[in-house]
Scaffold this motif. Sequence first.
Motif, short mmCIF file in Angstrom:
data_model
loop_
_atom_site.label_atom_id
_atom_site.label_comp_id
_atom_site.label_asym_id
_atom_site.label_seq_id
_atom_site.Cartn_x
_atom_site.Cartn_y
_atom_site.Cartn_z
N LEU A 37 -4.57 9.10 6.20
CA LEU A 37 -3.69 7.94 6.10
C LEU A 37 -4.35 6.67 6.61
O LEU A 37 -3.68 5.69 6.88
CB LEU A 37 -2.39 8.21 6.87
CG LEU A 37 -1.45 9.22 6.21
CD1 LEU A 37 -0.44 9.75 7.22
CD2 LEU A 37 -0.74 8.59 5.02
N ASN A 38 -5.68 6.70 6.73
CA ASN A 38 -6.37 5.54 7.29
C ASN A 38 -7.49 5.05 6.38
O ASN A 38 -8.46 4.45 6.84
CB ASN A 38 -6.94 5.90 8.67
CG ASN A 38 -7.90 7.09 8.61
OD1 ASN A 38 -8.02 7.74 7.58
ND2 ASN A 38 -8.56 7.37 9.72
N LEU A 39 -7.38 5.29 5.08
CA LEU A 39 -8.42 4.85 4.16
C LEU A 39 -8.25 3.37 3.83
O LEU A 39 -7.13 2.89 3.67
CB LEU A 39 -8.37 5.69 2.87
CG LEU A 39 -8.53 7.20 3.04
CD1 LEU A 39 -8.55 7.89 1.68
CD2 LEU A 39 -9.77 7.55 3.84
N ASP A 40 -9.37 2.66 3.75
CA ASP A 40 -9.35 1.22 3.52
C ASP A 40 -9.62 0.93 2.04
O ASP A 40 -10.70 1.21 1.54
CB ASP A 40 -10.41 0.55 4.39
CG ASP A 40 -10.38 -0.97 4.27
OD1 ASP A 40 -9.50 -1.50 3.55
OD2 ASP A 40 -11.24 -1.63 4.90
N TYR A 41 -8.64 0.35 1.36
CA TYR A 41 -8.77 0.01 -0.06
C TYR A 41 -8.82 -1.50 -0.29
O TYR A 41 -8.57 -1.95 -1.41
CB TYR A 41 -7.60 0.61 -0.83
CG TYR A 41 -7.69 2.11 -1.00
CD1 TYR A 41 -8.34 2.67 -2.09
CD2 TYR A 41 -7.13 2.97 -0.06
CE1 TYR A 41 -8.43 4.04 -2.25
CE2 TYR A 41 -7.21 4.34 -0.20
CZ TYR A 41 -7.86 4.88 -1.31
OH TYR A 41 -7.94 6.25 -1.45
N THR A 42 -9.19 -2.25 0.74
CA THR A 42 -9.12 -3.71 0.66
C THR A 42 -9.85 -4.26 -0.55
O THR A 42 -9.31 -5.08 -1.30
CB THR A 42 -9.70 -4.34 1.94
OG1 THR A 42 -9.00 -3.82 3.08
CG2 THR A 42 -9.57 -5.85 1.89
N ASN A 43 -11.06 -3.83 -0.78
CA ASN A 43 -11.86 -4.38 -1.88
C ASN A 43 -12.04 -3.39 -3.03
O ASN A 43 -12.98 -3.51 -3.81
CB ASN A 43 -13.24 -4.80 -1.34
CG ASN A 43 -13.12 -5.90 -0.31
OD1 ASN A 43 -12.43 -6.90 -0.54
ND2 ASN A 43 -13.78 -5.74 0.82
N ASP A 44 -11.13 -2.45 -3.14
CA ASP A 44 -11.24 -1.43 -4.19
C ASP A 44 -11.02 -2.07 -5.56
O ASP A 44 -10.06 -2.82 -5.76
CB ASP A 44 -10.19 -0.34 -3.94
CG ASP A 44 -10.45 0.90 -4.77
OD1 ASP A 44 -10.25 0.83 -6.00
OD2 ASP A 44 -10.83 1.93 -4.20
#
Length: 202
Positions: free
Chosen positions: A3-10
């Motif tokens: 629950l801590n994956l970073d998708y900011t620039n996906d």
Amino acid sequence: MKLNLDYTNDPRWGQMSEIHKKTLPIPNVFVSILYQYQNQIPNLSDINFAVETGTHDARTSIFLAEHFDIAFTSELHPDRNPYDGKSYRSHYEEINSKHENLTFLFGSSEEALKLIFEEIPNERFLILLDAHSGPYTPLKAELESIKNYSNRKDHVIMIDDCKHLGQGSFPTSSEFETLLREINPEYNIINTQEGNQIYLVY
């Protein structure tokens, strides 16, 4: 579940509507709902298995593979999808080469669920039920497979397209609730109002 994956620039944000870009924590509506309800769902982070029915283009399948240790997805029409007429089999093979923890199953979704739960009856799953073609859905049979072949009664279940309840082969709202409570009479059944009325059950 991670629950801590970073998708900011996906780059997959480019596939989302402007409203979803502003309101969702990740570029997938189904997994975003889990993020949003994580404090209400008991021990969500402890779930290591996921299964999806209705693979289509496998966009959500990839998110499940990213968030869960083991993921399955089931598609009835891998060679000619009823929505766009495309064959996705080679697409699935390409995805599988990058996500080896994702297993593609072909055939009816209720049989896929039966197979999975006969093999892994004691694990808790995130179950996403999204197999339908127009007014046809195997939803009743899918819920029966979960009830009959899994030893766990605390799965987290998500069901898409509940705006069609009572139409075609979709169960009525009353039948839908009865089927879910036959799995677990204590289930919380929530219409998230996302998508085509995605229900979250935990």
